[in-house]
Design a protein around this motif. Structure first.
Motif, PDB file in Angstrom:
ATOM      1  N   ARG A  93      -6.097  -0.368   4.443  1.00  0.00           N
ATOM      2  CA  ARG A  93      -6.023  -1.403   5.486  1.00  0.00           C
ATOM      3  C   ARG A  93      -4.596  -1.642   5.951  1.00  0.00           C
ATOM      4  N   LEU A  96      -3.930  -0.668   9.472  1.00  0.00           N
ATOM      5  CA  LEU A  96      -4.503  -1.421  10.585  1.00  0.00           C
ATOM      6  C   LEU A  96      -3.607  -2.572  11.031  1.00  0.00           C
ATOM      7  N   TYR A  97      -3.382  -3.524  10.145  1.00  0.00           N
ATOM      8  CA  TYR A  97      -2.512  -4.645  10.528  1.00  0.00           C
ATOM      9  C   TYR A  97      -2.031  -5.360   9.279  1.00  0.00           C
ATOM     10  N   TYR A 127       0.489  -5.277  14.059  1.00  0.00           N
ATOM     11  CA  TYR A 127      -0.412  -4.132  14.026  1.00  0.00           C
ATOM     12  C   TYR A 127       0.339  -2.886  13.565  1.00  0.00           C
ATOM     13  N   LEU A 130      -2.523   2.938  12.854  1.00  0.00           N
ATOM     14  CA  LEU A 130      -3.906   3.151  13.267  1.00  0.00           C
ATOM     15  C   LEU A 130      -4.423   1.949  14.046  1.00  0.00           C
ATOM     16  N   GLY A 131      -4.052   0.748  13.642  1.00  0.00           N
ATOM     17  CA  GLY A 131      -4.455  -0.448  14.374  1.00  0.00           C
ATOM     18  C   GLY A 131      -3.948  -0.442  15.805  1.00  0.00           C
ATOM     19  N   ILE A 134      -6.015   2.106  17.805  1.00  0.00           N
ATOM     20  CA  ILE A 134      -7.367   1.617  18.119  1.00  0.00           C
ATOM     21  C   ILE A 134      -7.306   0.527  19.191  1.00  0.00           C
ATOM     22  N   ARG A 135      -6.332  -0.373  19.089  1.00  0.00           N
ATOM     23  CA  ARG A 135      -6.158  -1.414  20.120  1.00  0.00           C
ATOM     24  C   ARG A 135      -5.886  -0.796  21.477  1.00  0.00           C
ATOM     25  N   GLU A 165     -11.930   4.246   7.292  1.00  0.00           N
ATOM     26  CA  GLU A 165     -11.263   3.675   8.463  1.00  0.00           C
ATOM     27  C   GLU A 165     -11.226   4.685   9.612  1.00  0.00           C
ATOM     28  N   PHE A 171     -11.995  -2.152  13.724  1.00  0.00           N
ATOM     29  CA  PHE A 171     -11.619  -3.126  12.708  1.00  0.00           C
ATOM     30  C   PHE A 171     -11.642  -4.528  13.307  1.00  0.00           C
ATOM     31  N   LYS A 181     -12.414  -1.612  18.816  1.00  0.00           N
ATOM     32  CA  LYS A 181     -13.128  -0.363  18.531  1.00  0.00           C
ATOM     33  C   LYS A 181     -12.701   0.683  19.544  1.00  0.00           C
TER      34      LYS A 181
END
Length: 325
Positions: A93, A96-97, A127, A130-131, A134-135, A165, A171, A181
């Motif tokens: 995680r 992600l953030y 973030y 990967l976050g 995705i954003r 993930e 997420f 997503k």
């Protein structure tokens, strides 16, 4: 007072590190482009292994630059991947953030005592690679490259947790309630590197496209030198460069503790050029003058990163010219 050190102004200008890493100068190993295309076709992460300095990390920058993936760069900059470097305590995680709960708590106490407004929860969210990707896909339907560097440094459970993930590509930020997503059309391109310091789980390996980058042979090293330093004003002749690259491959064979990387070769050539070393040619070590042998020995500090290796290289110089390392 004696002057021990020279300023950089006394040397000819050299290519700065930023130019040496220019993605336009990246030369992929044979078969690597095909591996990238297979990963793009299947939408799977590309796992790249190889010795340090073989171009694993720079591959992600090359993909982002060539395909123009990710946020639009500032003028004069290049397209870049979102980068995450694994550590011994990383968890999936972390890609992600991160929520700065301590700062949020401190600000809440300050606002309670001193009065005033408190920032909202999203302002304490940072973030990660990967976050961010995705954003970007969720908000702007824009594809990007994610580089997960040195995955073998992470805990053993990290690779398998990472798979979940990567398969979801979605997420939720629990502190703010936001959900992101990535649509299939904007799915991030994921490049994962490993130095092979420890084995990776079979379940993880099955879900990756895999490519091992071998260390370049002398011919490929020569191509890399031309690509990276061809326009930087090196004053060596082609024959001198051939001899120095051949000597570098000998140095790699002699170094047992830590072998020099491609980036070390580029730096080494710049040092020799700046110091005016012009003795290179077939069998040049056997006919070195004391001054040239001294320059070569000085330059070995760029290639050898352990005292045993430095002593080994020094011992290869002719006895009449050799100095103690």
């Amino acid at each position: 007072m004696p002057q021990f050190y020279k300023t950089s102004r006394e040397f000819p200008p050299v290519a700065p590190p930023a130019r040496l890493d220019d993605p336009d100068g990246y030369l992929p190993a044979d078969g690597l482009s095909e591996a990238v295309n297979v990963a793009l076709l299947l939408g799977k992460p590309l796992l790249v292994t190889g010795d340090p300095g073989t171009g694993k990390t720079q591959l992600a920058y090359s993909i982002a630059h060539e395909l123009q993936l990710g946020p639009a760069p500032e003028p004069g900059e290049t397209w870049k991947p979102f980068r995450f470097t694994a550590k011994h305590n990383s968890i999936a995680r972390d890609l992600l953030y991160r929520y700065d709960s301590l700062q949020h708590f401190a600000d809440a106490n300050r606002a309670k005592i001193e009065g005033g407004s408190l920032k909202s929860a999203p302002e304490y969210i940072r973030y990660e690679a990967l976050g961010e990707a995705i954003r970007l896909a969720h908000v702007h339907q824009q594809r990007s490259v994610v580089l997960i560097d040195e995955i073998d440094k992470a805990p053993r459970e990290f690779p398998n947790d990472l798979l979940a993930e990567l398969e979801r590509m979605a997420f939720e930020v629990f502190e703010s309630g936001e959900k992101f997503k990535a649509a299939d059309a904007a799915r991030p391109v994921v490049v994962i590197t490993s130095n092979g310091e420890k084995p990776l789980p079979d379940a993880f390996l099955r879900r990756c496209v895999y490519f091992h980058i071998p260390f370049p042979d002398a011919d490929r090293l020569r191509e890399i030198v031309d690509k990276r330093l061809g326009g930087s004003g090196l004053r060596f002749s082609p024959a001198q460069l051939d001899a120095l690259v051949a000597h570098f491959t000998e140095v790699r064979d002699l170094c047992r503790k830590k072998k020099p990387a491609t980036s070390d070769l580029l730096s080494w050539l710049q040092v020799l050029d700046a110091y005016g070393f012009r003795a290179a040619g077939p069998g040049f070590r056997e006919s070195l003058s004391p001054a040239d042998a001294d320059l070569l020995l000085i330059s070995y500090s760029v290639l050898a990163k352990h005292v045993a290796d430095l002593e080994t290289l020094s011992a290869q110089l002719p006895a009449a010219t050799r100095k103690s390392a």
